[in-house]
Design a protein around this motif. Sequence first.
Motif, PDB file in Angstrom:
ATOM      1  N   ASP A 159       7.399  -6.517  14.220  1.00  0.00           N
ATOM      2  CA  ASP A 159       6.671  -7.073  14.445  1.00  0.00           C
ATOM      3  C   ASP A 159       5.482  -8.251  13.831  1.00  0.00           C
ATOM      4  OD1 ASP A 159       3.779  -6.717  12.408  1.00  0.00           O
ATOM      5  OD2 ASP A 159       4.707  -6.755  10.565  1.00  0.00           O
TER       6      ASP A 159
ATOM      7  N   ARG B 251       9.796  -6.653   4.756  1.00  0.00           N
ATOM      8  CA  ARG B 251      10.857  -8.692   4.172  1.00  0.00           C
ATOM      9  C   ARG B 251      12.252  -8.765   4.342  1.00  0.00           C
ATOM     10  NH1 ARG B 251       6.046  -9.859   0.617  1.00  0.00           N
ATOM     11  NH2 ARG B 251       4.255  -9.127   1.263  1.00  0.00           N
TER      12      ARG B 251
ATOM     13  N   ARG C 259       4.501  -5.541   0.494  1.00  0.00           N
ATOM     14  CA  ARG C 259       2.899  -6.157  -0.831  1.00  0.00           C
ATOM     15  C   ARG C 259       3.274  -5.069  -2.009  1.00  0.00           C
ATOM     16  NH1 ARG C 259      -1.948  -8.293   3.602  1.00  0.00           N
ATOM     17  NH2 ARG C 259       0.307  -8.986   4.905  1.00  0.00           N
TER      18      ARG C 259
ATOM     19  N   ALA D 136       5.529  -0.402   6.998  1.00  0.00           N
ATOM     20  CA  ALA D 136       5.199  -2.046   7.206  1.00  0.00           C
ATOM     21  C   ALA D 136       5.100  -3.362   6.566  1.00  0.00           C
ATOM     22  CB  ALA D 136       3.660  -1.876   8.005  1.00  0.00           C
ATOM     23  N   SER D 137       4.705  -4.134   6.675  1.00  0.00           N
ATOM     24  CA  SER D 137       5.495  -5.175   5.599  1.00  0.00           C
ATOM     25  C   SER D 137       6.843  -5.692   5.382  1.00  0.00           C
ATOM     26  CB  SER D 137       4.020  -5.027   4.791  1.00  0.00           C
ATOM     27  OG  SER D 137       4.621  -5.862   3.748  1.00  0.00           O
TER      28      SER D 137
ATOM     29  N   ASN E  82      -0.786  -8.328  13.652  1.00  0.00           N
ATOM     30  CA  ASN E  82      -2.171  -8.653  12.785  1.00  0.00           C
ATOM     31  C   ASN E  82      -2.712  -9.967  13.142  1.00  0.00           C
ATOM     32  OD1 ASN E  82      -1.416 -10.581  11.030  1.00  0.00           O
ATOM     33  ND2 ASN E  82       0.185  -8.789   9.725  1.00  0.00           N
TER      34      ASN E  82
HETATM   35  O1  G3P Z   1       3.158  -5.423   9.617  1.00  0.00           O
HETATM   36  C1  G3P Z   1       2.454  -6.007   8.264  1.00  0.00           C
HETATM   37  C2  G3P Z   1       3.101  -7.215   8.460  1.00  0.00           C
HETATM   38  O2  G3P Z   1       2.540  -7.798   9.106  1.00  0.00           O
HETATM   39  C3  G3P Z   1       2.459  -7.777   7.065  1.00  0.00           C
HETATM   40  O3  G3P Z   1       3.467  -8.068   5.753  1.00  0.00           O
HETATM   41  O4  G3P Z   1       4.750  -9.521   5.266  1.00  0.00           O
HETATM   42  O5  G3P Z   1       2.445  -9.999   5.328  1.00  0.00           O
HETATM   43  O6  G3P Z   1       3.041  -8.434   3.454  1.00  0.00           O
HETATM   44  P1  G3P Z   1       3.025  -8.831   5.511  1.00  0.00           P
END
Ligand code: G3P
Length: 211
Positions: free
Chosen positions: A6, A166, A132, A163-164, A28
């Motif tokens: 990512d 961490r 998130r 996704a997201s 993104n």
């Molecule tokens: O894949 C989505 C991701 O890039 C968002 O990550 O850490 O910005 O919530 P984040």
Amino acid sequence: MKLFIDTANINDIRTASRWGCIKGATTNPSLIAKEGRKLTDVIKEIVELIDGPISAEVQEASTEKMVEEAKELAKLHKNIVVKVPMTMDGIATVSQLSKLGIKTNVTLVFSVPQALMACEAGATYISPFMGRVDDAGDSGAELIEKIMAMIANYGYETEVIAASIRNLAHVEQAALAGADIATIPFAVLEKMVIHPLTTAGLQIFRDAAKK
Ligand code: G3P
């Protein structure tokens, strides 16, 4: 669980591509902006490094414009997956793209009803955002579990990209919930191979080998 990277950072993608276990990439608008480069320039480089699905996000907001933008993005390479936001216009876009055979990744998914709507529209992938959800005081892990159960109930072909992500706990939770894919930042991918007992054990073996 397949591992995607990512990021929009080409150096990190080049390094990760040599590991042989990264099967796709997601970007993104925030990640592209961080590199200070044009989306299409970055995407053209990523497809040369990773032979798998590469998500490129639309920047338009209306269905009509998103469909046009998606068609242009899809022309860049056969592995392009068009990332579309979880809005009503986005869902209408996904329905149209699905009929045209253009692969989609519905992004910014935070609930089971959103996931259901995206599956019914024919999304190739959906991206629930674990980090998130945790930030908002709910459980990203539970969201992935519930979405996997919903997909199993109806046999949707849509694949889930956790996704997201961490941290390592998110990777473990996604894998235990049965997510098809996790898209992971470079720094977390690096941490996946590290364990203090591995480091200490290796030192013991190396010292022994010298004797
Ligand atoms: O894949 C989505 C991701 O890039 C968002 O990550 O850490 O910005 O919530 P984040």
